[in-house]
Design a protein around this motif. Structure first.
Motif, PDB file in Angstrom:
ATOM      1  N   LEU A  57       0.836  -1.200   0.000  1.00 25.34           N
ATOM      2  CA  LEU A  57       0.000   0.000   0.000  1.00 25.34           C
ATOM      3  C   LEU A  57       0.875   1.255   0.000  1.00 25.34           C
ATOM      4  N   ARG A  58       1.919   1.235   0.842  1.00 25.84           N
ATOM      5  CA  ARG A  58       2.834   2.383   0.849  1.00 25.84           C
ATOM      6  C   ARG A  58       3.486   2.564  -0.525  1.00 25.84           C
ATOM      7  N   LYS A  59       3.868   1.464  -1.154  1.00 22.30           N
ATOM      8  CA  LYS A  59       4.487   1.522  -2.482  1.00 22.30           C
ATOM      9  C   LYS A  59       3.487   2.062  -3.508  1.00 22.30           C
ATOM     10  N   ALA A  60       2.243   1.630  -3.428  1.00 16.81           N
ATOM     11  CA  ALA A  60       1.210   2.106  -4.354  1.00 16.81           C
ATOM     12  C   ALA A  60       0.947   3.595  -4.151  1.00 16.81           C
ATOM     13  N   ILE A  61       0.929   4.037  -2.904  1.00 15.35           N
ATOM     14  CA  ILE A  61       0.736   5.461  -2.618  1.00 15.35           C
ATOM     15  C   ILE A  61       1.895   6.263  -3.200  1.00 15.35           C
ATOM     16  N   HIS A  62       3.097   5.754  -3.006  1.00 16.59           N
ATOM     17  CA  HIS A  62       4.282   6.441  -3.520  1.00 16.59           C
ATOM     18  C   HIS A  62       4.232   6.570  -5.044  1.00 16.59           C
ATOM     19  N   ARG A  63       3.701   5.552  -5.712  1.00 17.35           N
ATOM     20  CA  ARG A  63       3.628   5.554  -7.176  1.00 17.35           C
ATOM     21  C   ARG A  63       2.476   6.391  -7.724  1.00 17.35           C
ATOM     22  N   SER A  64       1.493   6.671  -6.901  1.00 13.97           N
ATOM     23  CA  SER A  64       0.350   7.437  -7.400  1.00 13.97           C
ATOM     24  C   SER A  64       0.756   8.891  -7.605  1.00 13.97           C
ATOM     25  N   GLU A  65       0.055   9.548  -8.482  1.00 13.43           N
ATOM     26  CA  GLU A  65       0.411  10.926  -8.818  1.00 13.43           C
ATOM     27  C   GLU A  65       0.249  11.867  -7.637  1.00 13.43           C
ATOM     28  N   THR A  66      -0.824  11.737  -6.904  1.00 13.79           N
ATOM     29  CA  THR A  66      -1.117  12.691  -5.832  1.00 13.79           C
ATOM     30  C   THR A  66      -0.743  12.165  -4.461  1.00 13.79           C
ATOM     31  N   GLY A  67      -0.477  10.895  -4.350  1.00 14.70           N
ATOM     32  CA  GLY A  67      -0.202  10.315  -3.040  1.00 14.70           C
ATOM     33  C   GLY A  67      -1.468   9.910  -2.325  1.00 14.70           C
ATOM     34  N   ALA A  68      -2.601  10.389  -2.808  1.00 12.00           N
ATOM     35  CA  ALA A  68      -3.879  10.037  -2.192  1.00 12.00           C
ATOM     36  C   ALA A  68      -4.728   9.232  -3.163  1.00 12.00           C
ATOM     37  N   ASP A  69      -4.344   9.249  -4.423  1.00 11.24           N
ATOM     38  CA  ASP A  69      -5.100   8.561  -5.471  1.00 11.24           C
ATOM     39  C   ASP A  69      -4.525   7.155  -5.656  1.00 11.24           C
ATOM     40  N   ILE A  70      -5.036   6.212  -4.889  1.00 11.68           N
ATOM     41  CA  ILE A  70      -4.527   4.845  -4.968  1.00 11.68           C
ATOM     42  C   ILE A  70      -5.423   4.053  -5.899  1.00 11.68           C
ATOM     43  N   ARG A  71      -4.897   3.758  -7.050  1.00  8.97           N
ATOM     44  CA  ARG A  71      -5.661   2.958  -7.999  1.00  8.97           C
ATOM     45  C   ARG A  71      -5.410   1.486  -7.701  1.00  8.97           C
ATOM     46  N   PRO A  72      -6.442   0.651  -7.821  1.00 10.41           N
ATOM     47  CA  PRO A  72      -6.291  -0.780  -7.518  1.00 10.41           C
ATOM     48  C   PRO A  72      -5.141  -1.432  -8.272  1.00 10.41           C
ATOM     49  N   GLU A  73      -4.925  -1.029  -9.516  1.00  8.58           N
ATOM     50  CA  GLU A  73      -3.845  -1.669 -10.286  1.00  8.58           C
ATOM     51  C   GLU A  73      -2.472  -1.366  -9.696  1.00  8.58           C
ATOM     52  N   LEU A  74      -2.307  -0.208  -9.052  1.00  9.22           N
ATOM     53  CA  LEU A  74      -1.027   0.096  -8.410  1.00  9.22           C
ATOM     54  C   LEU A  74      -0.791  -0.833  -7.225  1.00  9.22           C
ATOM     55  N   LEU A  75      -1.831  -1.065  -6.451  1.00  7.46           N
ATOM     56  CA  LEU A  75      -1.711  -1.968  -5.305  1.00  7.46           C
ATOM     57  C   LEU A  75      -1.476  -3.397  -5.774  1.00  7.46           C
ATOM     58  N   GLU A  76      -2.208  -3.827  -6.788  1.00  3.09           N
ATOM     59  CA  GLU A  76      -2.031  -5.187  -7.312  1.00  3.09           C
ATOM     60  C   GLU A  76      -0.618  -5.378  -7.854  1.00  3.09           C
ATOM     61  N   THR A  77      -0.100  -4.389  -8.563  1.00  2.00           N
ATOM     62  CA  THR A  77       1.261  -4.480  -9.101  1.00  2.00           C
ATOM     63  C   THR A  77       2.277  -4.564  -7.971  1.00  2.00           C
ATOM     64  N   ALA A  78       2.106  -3.719  -6.952  1.00  2.00           N
ATOM     65  CA  ALA A  78       3.035  -3.730  -5.826  1.00  2.00           C
ATOM     66  C   ALA A  78       3.002  -5.073  -5.104  1.00  2.00           C
ATOM     67  N   LEU A  79       1.822  -5.625  -4.890  1.00  2.00           N
ATOM     68  CA  LEU A  79       1.710  -6.936  -4.231  1.00  2.00           C
ATOM     69  C   LEU A  79       2.356  -8.026  -5.074  1.00  2.00           C
ATOM     70  N   ALA A  80       2.141  -7.996  -6.390  1.00  2.00           N
ATOM     71  CA  ALA A  80       2.728  -9.005  -7.279  1.00  2.00           C
ATOM     72  C   ALA A  80       4.255  -8.918  -7.255  1.00  2.00           C
ATOM     73  N   GLU A  81       4.786  -7.709  -7.284  1.00  2.00           N
ATOM     74  CA  GLU A  81       6.240  -7.537  -7.237  1.00  2.00           C
ATOM     75  C   GLU A  81       6.815  -8.055  -5.928  1.00  2.00           C
TER      76      GLU A  81
END
Length: 92
Positions: A57-81
């Motif tokens: 989740l922290r990784k997905a937040i870091h990757r999001s543009e605003t830091g508050a916009d957590i898209r599910p695909e960012l979280l899924e990618t971070a978990l898969a990695e």
């Protein structure tokens, strides 16, 4: 070794008795000790999994543009990695 008295439901008492009767354990104390070891391991695995989710989740937040916009695909990618990088490998 510390002695404890525990109250079991009829269903659990029957389960303990069956484990002793079928020879899986020598006595009720062995059944309870194994159950507690497995419970302890399950709690540790749950704690580790939650740590992985939090890190993803922290990784997905870091990757999001605003830091508050957590898209599910960012979280899924971070978990898969993280699963791929895990010493136990994916699906562990």
């Amino acid at each position: 070794m510390a002695a404890r008295n525990v109250n079991l439901t009829d269903r659990l008492a029957a389960f303990v008795d069956e484990q002793v009767r079928n020879g899986r354990h020598q006595n009720a104390s062995e059944v309870v000790r194994e159950a507690l070891r497995r419970y302890e391991a399950a709690l540790a695995a749950e704690r580790d999994a939650m740590g992985m989710v939090r890190a993803a989740l922290r990784k997905a937040i870091h990757r999001s543009e605003t830091g508050a916009d957590i898209r599910p695909e960012l979280l899924e990618t971070a978990l898969a990695e993280m699963a791929e990088a895990s010493p136990a490998g994916p699906g562990a």
